[in-house]
Design a protein around this motif. Structure first.
Motif, short mmCIF file in Angstrom:
data_model
loop_
_atom_site.label_atom_id
_atom_site.label_comp_id
_atom_site.label_asym_id
_atom_site.label_seq_id
_atom_site.Cartn_x
_atom_site.Cartn_y
_atom_site.Cartn_z
N ASP A 138 1.30 0.00 4.98
CA ASP A 138 2.50 0.84 4.92
C ASP A 138 3.13 0.94 6.30
O ASP A 138 3.23 2.03 6.89
N LEU A 139 3.53 -0.22 6.83
CA LEU A 139 4.22 -0.32 8.12
C LEU A 139 5.32 -1.36 7.98
O LEU A 139 5.14 -2.35 7.27
N PRO A 140 6.45 -1.18 8.64
CA PRO A 140 7.44 -2.24 8.65
C PRO A 140 6.82 -3.54 9.15
O PRO A 140 5.92 -3.53 10.00
N ALA A 141 7.28 -4.65 8.62
CA ALA A 141 6.66 -5.94 8.93
C ALA A 141 6.64 -6.23 10.42
O ALA A 141 5.72 -6.88 10.92
N ASP A 142 7.64 -5.75 11.15
CA ASP A 142 7.68 -6.04 12.59
C ASP A 142 6.75 -5.14 13.40
O ASP A 142 6.66 -5.27 14.63
N ARG A 143 6.00 -4.24 12.72
CA ARG A 143 5.07 -3.36 13.43
C ARG A 143 3.62 -3.61 13.05
O ARG A 143 2.73 -2.91 13.54
N ILE A 144 3.34 -4.59 12.22
CA ILE A 144 1.95 -4.85 11.85
C ILE A 144 1.20 -5.47 13.02
O ILE A 144 1.80 -6.07 13.92
N GLU A 145 -0.12 -5.33 13.00
CA GLU A 145 -0.96 -5.87 14.07
C GLU A 145 -1.24 -7.36 13.89
O GLU A 145 -1.59 -8.05 14.85
N GLY A 146 -1.12 -7.85 12.67
CA GLY A 146 -1.40 -9.24 12.39
C GLY A 146 -1.95 -9.39 10.98
O GLY A 146 -1.72 -8.54 10.11
N VAL A 186 0.81 -1.21 0.00
CA VAL A 186 0.00 0.00 0.00
C VAL A 186 0.85 1.27 0.00
O VAL A 186 0.36 2.33 -0.41
N GLY A 187 2.10 1.20 0.42
CA GLY A 187 2.91 2.41 0.55
C GLY A 187 3.88 2.64 -0.59
O GLY A 187 3.77 2.06 -1.67
N ASP A 188 4.87 3.52 -0.33
CA ASP A 188 5.87 3.91 -1.33
C ASP A 188 7.30 3.52 -0.95
O ASP A 188 8.17 3.47 -1.82
N SER A 189 7.55 3.26 0.33
CA SER A 189 8.91 3.04 0.78
C SER A 189 9.44 1.67 0.38
O SER A 189 8.86 0.64 0.73
N ILE A 190 10.55 1.65 -0.36
CA ILE A 190 11.17 0.39 -0.74
C ILE A 190 11.70 -0.33 0.50
O ILE A 190 11.63 -1.56 0.60
N ASP A 191 12.21 0.43 1.47
CA ASP A 191 12.72 -0.20 2.69
C ASP A 191 11.62 -0.95 3.43
O ASP A 191 11.83 -2.06 3.92
N VAL A 192 10.44 -0.35 3.52
CA VAL A 192 9.31 -1.02 4.19
C VAL A 192 8.89 -2.24 3.38
O VAL A 192 8.65 -3.32 3.94
N LEU A 193 8.81 -2.10 2.08
CA LEU A 193 8.45 -3.23 1.23
C LEU A 193 9.42 -4.40 1.44
O LEU A 193 9.01 -5.55 1.60
#
Length: 261
Positions: free
Chosen positions: A175-183, A136-143
């Protein structure tokens, strides 16, 4: 080949494709995640094909370019890529089609326009279990942070002996780093209403022209809609079915004075 008929003695063959083009980082993230699960082959458009939906290139020949033994490009749509890969390019029929990771969301009505989703749909039409993935986001680092999670989720789907027929899965990553998602939530399609998506502008040489895109949009839908899951910080997984029939209306419409005999 249905999932129940796949051999369990060999690693699965995975076909990766997308609509952002062969050089898109999202495709590389997907292929890297898939490589831990089985034998990966990538057949993707040679350039961006966003918004191409389920179109086939019927009125011109297509050029296929071999980059290496497991990577090919096609100067056509994502649907072209899947059809050509399965019918002509690959020596063995793939066990799964994986499409993405798209740079941008594919929720609600997006699935009707998306080349990413269309590639998974084409795989399903060909009888191959398929998954579409979008970020959903734009950041390659987050992806890139989603590599491990993608491996886990795709691994669970690949391992299922009862992968549903005529159904594919549409995954959206928030659009959140994988370690910050809720589930992870299993979701239904939301609805998005667009306004001001057509813009007129002046062309000094050819007069006025029209652009489609941009504008404003707002979402609506049930509590378990895909966009609500994304807004709450969850990964959304929506099962989509090929049959668009509104079965609830069949008997009612049969009573309308539309048919004879």
């Amino acid at each position: 080949m249905p999932a129940s008929e796949r051999s369990t003695t060999e690693p699965p063959r995975l076909l990766c494709t997308n609509d952002d083009g062969i050089d898109a980082r999202g495709l590389q993230v997907l292929a890297e995640a898939a490589a831990t699960l089985g034998e990966v082959h990538t057949v993707a458009p040679d350039r961006e094909q966003s918004g191409s939906s389920h179109s086939l290139s019927l009125h011109r020949p297509l050029r296929v370019t071999r980059l290496d033994p497991t990577h090919h490009t096609v100067d056509g749509t994502p649907t072209d890529c899947v059809l050509i890969a399965v019918s002509d390019l690959l020596e063995d029929r793939p066990d799964f089609v994986l499409s993405g990771v798209n740079h941008g969301s594919n929720m609600g009505e997006d699935v009707l326009y998306s080349g990413t989703v269309a590639a998974a749909m084409e795989g399903t039409i060909l009888g191959i279990p398929s998954v579409a993935v979008s970020y959903v986001g734009d950041s390659i680092d987050v992806l890139e942070s989603y590599g491990t999670l993608l491996t886990e989720v795709l691994g669970r789907l690949v391992e299922r002996p009862d992968f549903p027929e005529e159904t594919f899965f549409n995954i959206n990553l928030p659009d959140l780093p994988a370690d910050r998602i809720e589930g992870i939530r299993i979701t239904a399609l939301g609805r998005r209403v667009y306004s001001d998506s057509v813009t007129r502008s002046a062309d000094p040489h050819r007069g006025e022209h029209v652009w489609i895109g941009g504008g404003k949009s707002h979402w609506r839908g049930r509590e378990d809609s895909d966009f609500r899951a994304i807004e709450a910080g969850y990964v959304s997984i929506t099962p989509l079915h090929l049959d668009l029939t509104n079965f609830r209306l069949i008997e009612e419409v049969r009573a309308w004075p539309l048919t004879t005999g």
